[in-house]
Design a protein around this motif. Structure first.
Motif, mmCIF file in Angstrom:
data_model
loop_
_atom_site.group_PDB
_atom_site.id
_atom_site.type_symbol
_atom_site.label_atom_id
_atom_site.label_comp_id
_atom_site.label_asym_id
_atom_site.label_seq_id
_atom_site.Cartn_x
_atom_site.Cartn_y
_atom_site.Cartn_z
ATOM 1 N N LEU A 135 63.864 33.198 65.726
ATOM 2 C CA LEU A 135 63.083 32.059 66.217
ATOM 3 C C LEU A 135 62.881 31.000 65.128
ATOM 4 O O LEU A 135 62.753 29.808 65.417
ATOM 5 N N LEU A 136 62.851 31.441 63.872
ATOM 6 C CA LEU A 136 62.637 30.534 62.743
ATOM 7 C C LEU A 136 63.934 29.983 62.171
ATOM 8 O O LEU A 136 63.934 28.920 61.530
ATOM 9 N N ALA A 137 65.030 30.678 62.382
ATOM 10 C CA ALA A 137 66.297 30.348 61.717
ATOM 11 C C ALA A 137 66.748 28.923 62.024
ATOM 12 O O ALA A 137 66.619 28.439 63.155
ATOM 13 N N ASP A 138 67.229 28.244 60.994
ATOM 14 C CA ASP A 138 67.766 26.878 61.072
ATOM 15 C C ASP A 138 66.701 25.827 61.353
ATOM 16 O O ASP A 138 67.035 24.669 61.619
ATOM 17 N N ARG A 139 65.433 26.213 61.297
ATOM 18 C CA ARG A 139 64.347 25.263 61.502
ATOM 19 C C ARG A 139 63.544 25.144 60.197
ATOM 20 O O ARG A 139 63.137 26.166 59.625
ATOM 21 N N PRO A 140 63.281 23.939 59.716
ATOM 22 C CA PRO A 140 62.459 23.810 58.504
ATOM 23 C C PRO A 140 61.034 24.282 58.774
ATOM 24 O O PRO A 140 60.397 23.838 59.739
ATOM 25 N N ALA A 141 60.547 25.168 57.949
ATOM 26 C CA ALA A 141 59.249 25.791 58.190
ATOM 27 C C ALA A 141 58.125 25.061 57.462
ATOM 28 O O ALA A 141 58.287 24.619 56.326
ATOM 29 N N SER A 142 57.007 24.962 58.155
ATOM 30 C CA SER A 142 55.743 24.595 57.524
ATOM 31 C C SER A 142 54.866 25.837 57.561
ATOM 32 O O SER A 142 54.800 26.522 58.586
ATOM 33 N N PHE A 143 54.211 26.124 56.452
ATOM 34 C CA PHE A 143 53.402 27.329 56.346
ATOM 35 C C PHE A 143 51.919 26.965 56.293
ATOM 36 O O PHE A 143 51.550 25.962 55.679
ATOM 37 N N VAL A 144 51.099 27.797 56.912
ATOM 38 C CA VAL A 144 49.669 27.762 56.605
ATOM 39 C C VAL A 144 49.430 28.899 55.628
ATOM 40 O O VAL A 144 49.560 30.075 55.981
ATOM 41 N N ARG A 145 49.130 28.519 54.383
ATOM 42 C CA ARG A 145 48.924 29.515 53.336
ATOM 43 C C ARG A 145 47.444 29.795 53.169
ATOM 44 O O ARG A 145 46.611 28.882 53.160
#
Length: 282
Positions: free
Chosen positions: A47-57
């Motif tokens: 589901l995450l692959a090839d998509r730029p991720a934004s994280f809540v850290r």
């Protein structure tokens, strides 16, 4: 005292995990989060692959400070996949969670939530439409379900979209997704807005497609703007920091569950419950 570093092999990478016993919620530690994300890796990474991720850290858990991280952090290993994007302040690089090792590396950094856009690889080739249902004051996720059931019918009558799927956001509302084929940003936004405004016109007492917060009391807001290429939604199977007592999960549900639910607690899922549902094929 020197920081304990526990070496763990993930595929062909060796990670040094730290602070494993740090509580992220009461009774739920960083170690528990790593175990959860390890278990959902087969469904989450695709589901995450090839998509730029934004994280809540949230390195100190739900009771500590939290912040959104978009840029590749300093010290990131060279093997961590990344994508270069144009932003308001110029180019930036973001992490792309393409493999299990990158997922575990991110969780070890204190990345609790994983948010991604509705496109892969190219911001003008969206592969899914999203309708983000946000309950206003006096409404809860059960009200969102009633709206979602009608949206399912509307989207089914639209050309170019797959079957609408429902995901409990893990916070207050629902995320609804429909696959599409390489849709440019503006047509994606226009389609989502058209669908949202149609239902708002049908049910003006309970639905709004207007962003103004003073229009949301007693209504479900259908946020069509989440289809902008620069915007993201929390991925299915991500943990959420929405509740101080225990972690919740952005969890897919069936349409039968959406129709049958009567209390919000029926649609709040813990990590263990999410894993049980996966094991059962839900």
């Amino acid at each position: 005292m020197a920081e304990e570093r526990v070496p763990v092999r993930v595929g062909d990478r060796v990670l040094a995990l730290t602070h494993l016993d740090k509580p992220w919620w009461p009774g739920f530690s960083k170690r528990d989060a790593l175990r959860y994300y390890t278990a959902v890796t087969p469904v989450l990474v695709p589901l995450l692959a090839d998509r730029p991720a934004s994280f809540v850290r949230a390195p100190d858990g739900v009771a500590g400070d939290r912040f959104v991280a978009k840029h590749v952090p300093p010290g990131a290993p060279e093997w961590v996949p990344r994508m270069t994007l144009e932003g308001k302040e110029g180019e930036r690089q973001q992490v792309v969670v393409d493999d299990p090792a990158t997922l575990m590396w991110a969780v070890n950094l204190g990345c609790v939530e994983f948010h991604v856009p509705q496109w892969r690889g190219d911001p003008d080739r969206h592969d899914r439409l999203v309708l983000d249902l946000d309950p206003g004051p006096g409404v809860d996720v059960i009200g969102c379900c009633a709206v979602a059931l009608r949206l399912r019918e509307i989207v089914a009558a639209e050309d170019g979209f797959g079957e609408l799927r429902a995901v409990v956001s893990g916070s207050k509302g629902l995320h609804l997704y429909a696959d599409c084929d390489a849709l440019a940003e503006e047509p994606a936004v226009a389609a989502a807005r058209r669908i949202a405004e149609r239902l708002a016109e049908e049910r003006p007492e309970t639905v709004t497609a207007v962003m103004a917060k003073d229009r949301r009391a007693g209504r479900v807001f259908i946020d069509w703007s989440q289809n902008r290429s620069a915007k993201t939604t929390c991925s299915p199977y991500s943990l959420r920091l929405a509740h101080p007592d225990a972690p919740s999960v952005a969890c897919p549900i069936s349409w039968d569950e959406a129709e049958a639910a009567h209390e919000p607690e029926e649609l709040r899922f813990t990590p263990d419950q999410a894993l049980e549902r996966l094991d059962a094929g839900a």
